[in-house]
Scaffold this motif. Structure first.
Motif, mmCIF file in Angstrom:
data_model
loop_
_atom_site.group_PDB
_atom_site.id
_atom_site.type_symbol
_atom_site.label_atom_id
_atom_site.label_comp_id
_atom_site.label_asym_id
_atom_site.label_seq_id
_atom_site.Cartn_x
_atom_site.Cartn_y
_atom_site.Cartn_z
ATOM 1 N N ARG A 10 0.793 -1.221 0.000
ATOM 2 C CA ARG A 10 0.000 0.000 0.000
ATOM 3 C C ARG A 10 0.832 1.281 0.000
ATOM 4 N NH1 ARG A 10 -3.713 1.872 4.660
ATOM 5 N NH2 ARG A 10 -4.126 3.914 3.904
ATOM 6 N N SER A 13 1.654 2.388 -3.471
ATOM 7 C CA SER A 13 0.571 2.999 -4.234
ATOM 8 C C SER A 13 0.354 4.446 -3.798
ATOM 9 C CB SER A 13 -0.714 2.181 -4.112
ATOM 10 O OG SER A 13 -1.161 2.130 -2.777
ATOM 11 N N LEU A 14 0.521 4.711 -2.526
ATOM 12 C CA LEU A 14 0.403 6.098 -2.050
ATOM 13 C C LEU A 14 1.504 6.968 -2.649
ATOM 14 C CD1 LEU A 14 -0.489 5.652 1.715
ATOM 15 C CD2 LEU A 14 -1.918 6.675 -0.054
ATOM 16 N N TYR A 15 2.730 6.465 -2.647
ATOM 17 C CA TYR A 15 3.838 7.234 -3.204
ATOM 18 C C TYR A 15 3.652 7.454 -4.704
ATOM 19 C CZ TYR A 15 6.157 6.168 1.219
ATOM 20 O OH TYR A 15 6.465 6.042 2.545
ATOM 21 N N LEU A 64 -1.922 12.981 0.481
ATOM 22 C CA LEU A 64 -1.993 11.519 0.541
ATOM 23 C C LEU A 64 -0.849 10.925 1.359
ATOM 24 C CD1 LEU A 64 -2.927 10.443 -3.109
ATOM 25 C CD2 LEU A 64 -4.388 10.374 -1.080
ATOM 26 N N ARG A 70 -4.633 12.313 4.859
ATOM 27 C CA ARG A 70 -4.877 11.366 3.760
ATOM 28 C C ARG A 70 -6.350 11.288 3.372
ATOM 29 N NH1 ARG A 70 -1.942 6.593 5.271
ATOM 30 N NH2 ARG A 70 -0.208 7.887 4.587
ATOM 31 N N ALA A 74 -7.837 12.493 -0.146
ATOM 32 C CA ALA A 74 -8.500 11.546 -1.042
ATOM 33 C C ALA A 74 -9.851 12.091 -1.490
ATOM 34 C CB ALA A 74 -8.669 10.197 -0.358
ATOM 35 N N ALA A 122 -6.086 3.467 -2.102
ATOM 36 C CA ALA A 122 -4.835 3.809 -1.415
ATOM 37 C C ALA A 122 -5.075 4.578 -0.125
ATOM 38 C CB ALA A 122 -3.943 4.622 -2.337
ATOM 39 N N ALA A 123 -6.151 5.349 -0.079
ATOM 40 C CA ALA A 123 -6.383 6.208 1.073
ATOM 41 C C ALA A 123 -7.284 5.603 2.144
ATOM 42 C CB ALA A 123 -6.977 7.538 0.613
#
Length: 128
Positions: A10, A13-15, A64, A70, A74, A122-123
Motif C-alpha cells: 500500500r 501505491s500512495l507514493y 496523501l 490522507r 482523497a 490507497a487512502a
C-alpha cells in the motif's frame, strides 16, 4: 526482535499516486497552455481554473502522504477527478484540432475512474 510481518504494498501505491498528482499539478504551472487547450469553452476564467486545479492536485498528492490528511486529500482528489472529467470529454471532441490520435483521447476517459479507484483504495484505512 525482527518484525516478521510482510511489508504492505500500500505505501507504494500512495507514493505513486502522490508523485502522479504532484507532477501533474506542477505541469499546470509549467505548461498551462496544454490544459487551456482542453478547457471546455463554457467554463469561466479558464486560466484561473487551470491554476486552481494545479494547486488542488499538488495539495492532494502531498496530502496523501500524511496519515492525518490522507482522508481529506482523497476526498479532494476524488472531487477534482470528477470535476475535470468534462475536460477529457471535450478533449475527445476536439482531438483532431489538437493533432492527437483519437485513441489517446479515448484512453483518457477510463483513466479517470481508474485513478478514482486508486485514490479510494490507497487512502482507505489500513486493515490490521
Amino acid at each position: 526482535m525482527i518484525n516478521a510481518r510482510p511489508l504492505s504494498r500500500r505505501p507504494w501505491s500512495l507514493y505513486l499516486l502522490a508523485l502522479l498528482f504532484v507532477g501533474a499539478g506542477l505541469l499546470h504551472f509549467l505548461k498551462p497552455e496544454t490544459y487551456l487547450r482542453i478547457m471546455p469553452p463554457a467554463l469561466p476564467a479558464p486560466r484561473l481554473l487551470v491554476l486552481l486545479s494545479g494547486v488542488a492536485e499538488v495539495a492532494g498528492g502531498l496530502g496523501l502522504l500524511l496519515p492525518a490528511t490522507r482522508r481529506w486529500a482523497a476526498w479532494g482528489l476524488l472531487a477534482l477527478l470528477l470535476a475535470v472529467f468534462p475536460a477529457n470529454v471535450y478533449m475527445l471532441q476536439i482531438q483532431a484540432q489538437l493533432h492527437i490520435p483519437a485513441w489517446v483521447a479515448w484512453a483518457r476517459l477510463p483513466l479517470q475512474p481508474l485513478l478514482m479507484w486508486g485514490v479510494w483504495h490507497a487512502a482507505k484505512p489500513a486493515s490490521r
